[in-house]
Enzyme design. Structure first.
Site: not given
Ligand SMILES: Cc1cc2nc3c(=O)[nH]c(=O)nc-3n(C[C@H](O)[C@H](O)[C@H](O)COP(=O)(O)OP(=O)(O)OC[C@H]3O[C@@H](n4cnc5c(N)ncnc54)[C@H](O)[C@@H]3O)c2cc1C
Ligand SMILES: Cc1ncc(C[n+]2csc(CCOP(=O)(O)OP(=O)(O)O)c2C)c(N)n1
Ligand SMILES: [Mg+2]
Lengths: 570, 163
Positions: A52, A114-115, A164, A480
């Site tokens: 799911e 159940f469930q 249901k 990472m």
């Molecule tokens: C491993 C990892 C590393 C990351 N590193 C980075 C990084 O280096 N740099 C980076 O940028 N991000 C990074 N992120 C992502 C970060 O965590 C955030 O998800 C991201 O920066 C949020 O993007 P955003 O500010 O565009 O907001 P979003 O989450 O896209 O939010 C959108 C915003 O726009 C508003 N909005 C939506 N629709 C409308 C509309 N129609 N009109 C007006 N407003 C609207 C919402 O209210 C909200 O405030 C990383 C994520 C991971 C998993």
């Molecule tokens: C469901 C979930 N569990 C744990 C994490 C924490 N986490 C972030 S990156 C990462 C490693 C990812 O490994 P891989 O997919 O091999 O990518 P790589 O960083 O090696 O490119 C982990 C464990 C996560 N983001 N999501």
């Protein structure tokens, strides 16, 4: 006498009314009546996933990559709990979608049947809204409300829990044309006075900077953004969620900001005198330490549809609550209506500084003839797909390299989990994307750890002939995590090493697909070409990459944006 | 700073838990909460007493407004308002304490609702400070039980919260 139909038929009719063409789901006791009606109809297709979680991710990606609303259907209890990760993922990135869940019969609710689980309670914190329908006469209007709420204002997932007996009971079917709710009226166009102030500030700016995010993509406002940026002559950066909102190959584009953003984007975020934030939420991954981010005298304008995004983490001088597209339209009109022009001399000086920052070439990496560099694979992928693929990604180092090295010129081409950072999304995302865009080239950039979190979906891909290309950047590490351990935990690799990896090629073949293992840099291009040549086939490309590679630049947690570690520093 | 938020919301099952869940999920404080339906039975009115910096109160208000079932939110402490809370307190009232307790109840305009030969149950209304003051004024050892409704509030004069 008007005819009555059952709740299950109503569900199917409502989806047809909403012009849904795919439902991603998995059956079970509580939804059997609905499935029976799905069997009898031909308005939409049902995609049977293998878990799911993947149904929700696929529906989510269907939304992200199109302008339509993804729909999924799960059974009560474990069906719902399996779906929760997917729902929370969509919620964090503000993705419009509708989740229909089965529930035990109303008379059994609360009896540990159940469930049974408290679906509305479990999902409450990770949905925009949810409903429990207790009377079949409320079913159609509730589903209508769900679509309406999901797609208006700040979008988000909405769940409808259907016991249901409600699917068995009958009533007359009437699908409301419109919905009006006294308690829900998302803001409209944005305050003209505030917009005027913003335009003045931008035209007076010496060092303007435009920072845009997911809001631009969600609102399909890329053309407006591009127009305004060009009129202002200002530099622009797109967050991880906003990539493609402005063309990455355009000279005014500085790359992504934030923790793994470019040197020039982060410097400009910090040193500008007027910052225009458009549909971006000053995430901690983007601004680093908020105390360090604060600059005396710098003015911040913030356009967002959600008032709670404004001044949440960073105090804003000119808040504008409204839809990005409408507000940008009006800003463009106002800029065009005045004789005032941006200060050309100041802009020239500003760009000179930016070019200095750019000359650091912060994304440069050491090429190798022996080891496959992950960045090189992404660059080749970009080349071979002509920059024209829709790219999904999982979470980890490979996600950052994909974001840094694949240049997105258009919105809705980069599909990833930014807010929740959910490993496992890559493959189900690719499925949702391919079904929403049957003619598109779809690539899933993943890691050997992430891909195993939803690998079972290879089976779904077989059943529905979904020919995505999986680009596995296999570094035999939770890369990472390993990177953080290297930098901040004395290089102690606590549980970040993946031994006992499967043979991915054989695995792909076992599911009825094709796989190629690539171990030498010289073979990268050939393997990619081979895979993309076969439009109708799923290929699993297992690239054995340099295990020691790290993502740069990097702003360490808690540090300021200009306290980046660059590859050249080490 | 202490704030009193008045919230109009749809009288629907689950609406209350959304509000309470919001406070716990985001780490906001609830000092007291009271809720009942209004003269329009499709709508409830809730009063939440909370505290926090101006930034936090602003976020609380915005986040509350975001809840789909919330119709309106007003911080009534922003203007002139009336605040009342009801407290029932059961106290030991025997021997020489008995007269003293009656006198204290009178001073605070309390009403004695129930009497036994050893105790009084006193009803007090007022703003929350006054109820606190009563508790502070009587001998702690005499308190057997207290129950308070939490504050409810309304704007003075023309300030009306309605849709
Ligand atoms: C491993 C990892 C590393 C990351 N590193 C980075 C990084 O280096 N740099 C980076 O940028 N991000 C990074 N992120 C992502 C970060 O965590 C955030 O998800 C991201 O920066 C949020 O993007 P955003 O500010 O565009 O907001 P979003 O989450 O896209 O939010 C959108 C915003 O726009 C508003 N909005 C939506 N629709 C409308 C509309 N129609 N009109 C007006 N407003 C609207 C919402 O209210 C909200 O405030 C990383 C994520 C991971 C998993
Ligand atoms: C469901 C979930 N569990 C744990 C994490 C924490 N986490 C972030 S990156 C990462 C490693 C990812 O490994 P891989 O997919 O091999 O990518 P790589 O960083 O090696 O490119 C982990 C464990 C996560 N983001 N999501
Ligand atoms: Mg890895």
């Amino acid at each position: 006498m008007s005819q009555t139909i059952t709740g299950a038929e109503i569900v199917v009719r409502c989806l047809a009314e909403e012009k849904v063409d795919f439902v991603f789901g998995y059956p079970g006791g509580a939804v059997l009546n609905i499935y029976d009606e799905i069997f009898k109809q031909d308005k939409f297709k049902h995609v049977l996933v293998r878990h799911e979680q993947a149904a929700v991710h696929a529906a989510d990606a269907y939304s992200r990559s199109s302008q339509r609303i993804g729909v999924c259907l799960v059974t009560s209890g474990p069906g719902v709990t399996n779906a929760v990760t997917g729902i929370a993922t969509a919620y964090m990135d503000s993705i419009p979608m509708v989740i229909l869940s089965g529930q035990v019969p109303t008379a059994y609710i609360g009896q540990d049947a159940f469930q049974e689980c408290d679906t509305v309670g479990i999902t409450r914190p990770c949905v925009k809204h949810n409903f429990l329908v207790k009377d079949v006469r409320d079913l159609a209007s509730t589903i209508k409300k769900a679509f309406y709420i999901a797609s208006t204002g700040r979008p988000g997932p909405v769940l409808v829990d259907i016991p249901k007996d409600v699917t068995i009971n009958s009533c007359k079917f009437e699908y409301p044309e419109t919905i009006s709710m006294r308690s829900y009226n998302p803001a409209g166009k944005g305050h003209s006075g505030q917009i005027k102030k913003a335009v003045q500030l931008l035209l007076d700016a010496k060092r303007p900077m435009i920072y845009t995010g997911g809001g631009v993509v969600l609102n399909d406002a890329a053309p407006q953004l591009t127009k305004l940026v060009r009129l202002l002559g200002a530099p622009v950066t797109n967050t991880l969620m906003g990539l493609g909102g402005y063309p990455a190959t355009d000279p005014q584009y500085l790359g992504m900001p934030g923790m793994h953003g470019t040197f020039e984007a982060n410097q400009a975020m910090q040193d500008c005198d007027v910052l225009l934030a458009v549909g971006a939420r000053f995430d901690d991954r983007v601004i680093g330490n908020p105390g360090h981010f604060f600059r005396e005298g710098r003015k911040i304008i913030h356009i967002d549809i959600d008032p709670s995004s404004i001044s949440k983490r960073v105090k804003v001088d000119v808040p504008i609550v409204g839809y990005v597209r409408d507000v940008l339209d009006e800003m463009i009109a106002q800029v065009q209506a005045t004789d005032k022009r941006p200060d050309a001399a100041a802009l020239k000086a500003w760009w000179t500084r930016i070019k200095e920052w750019q000359s650091r070439n912060c994304l440069k990496y050491k090429a190798s003839d022996e080891l496959i560099k992950p960045q090189f694979v992404v660059e080749k992928l970009y080349e071979i797909t002509g920059g024209d693929a829709i790219v999904t990604s999982d979470v980890g180092q490979h996600q950052m390299w994909a974001a840094q090295y694949y240049k997105f010129d258009k919105p809705r081409r980069w599909i990833n989990s930014g807010g929740l950072g959910t490993m496992g999304v890559g493959l189900p995302y690719a499925m949702g994307v391919q079904l929403a865009n049957p003619d598109a080239t779809v690539a899933c950039i993943t890691g050997e750890a992430s891909i195993q979190m939803c690998i079972q979906e290879l089976s779904t891909c077989k059943q529905y002939h979904i020919p995505v290309k999986i680009i596995n950047l296999n570094n035999r590490y939770l890369g990472m995590v390993r990177q953080w351990q290297e930098f901040f935990y004395g290089n102690r690799h606590a549980e970040s090493y993946m031994n006992a990896l499967p043979d991915f090629v054989k695995l792909a073949e076992a599911y009825g697909h094709h796989g190629i293992k690539v171990e030498k840099p010289g073979d990268v291009e050939g393997a990619l070409r081979e895979a993309f040549k076969h439009k109708e086939k799923l290929y699993f490309l297992d690239f054995i990459t340099d295990q020691t590679e790290n993502v740069f630049p990097m702003v360490p947690g808690g540090k300021g944006l200009t306290e980046m570690i660059l590859a050249e520093d080490l | 700073m202490r704030h009193i938020l008045s919230i109009l919301l749809e009288n629907e099952p689950g609406a209350l838990s959304r509000v309470v869940g919001l406070f716990s999920a985001r780490g906001y404080n609830i000092d007291s909460l009271s809720v009942a339906t209004t003269e329009d039975t499709t709508m409830s009115r809730m009063t939440i007493v909370t505290h926090g910096s101006d930034d936090i109160i602003e976020q609380i208000t915005k986040q509350l407004n975001k809840l789909i079932e919330v119709v309106k939110v007003v911080d009534i402490t922003e203007g002139n308002h009336i605040e009342r809370e009801l407290m029932l307190v059961k106290v030991r009232a025997s021997g020489k304490d008995r007269d003293e307790m009656k006198r204290m109840a009178d001073i605070f305009r309390g009403r004695i609702l129930d009497v036994t030969d050893k105790s009084y149950t006193i009803e007090l209304t007022g703003n929350s400070d006054k109820l606190d003051a009563f508790i502070a004024a009587i001998e702690p050892g005499t308190i057997l039980e207290t129950v308070r409704t939490g504050a409810s509030g309304i704007g003075r004069g023309e300030r009306i919260l309605k849709i």
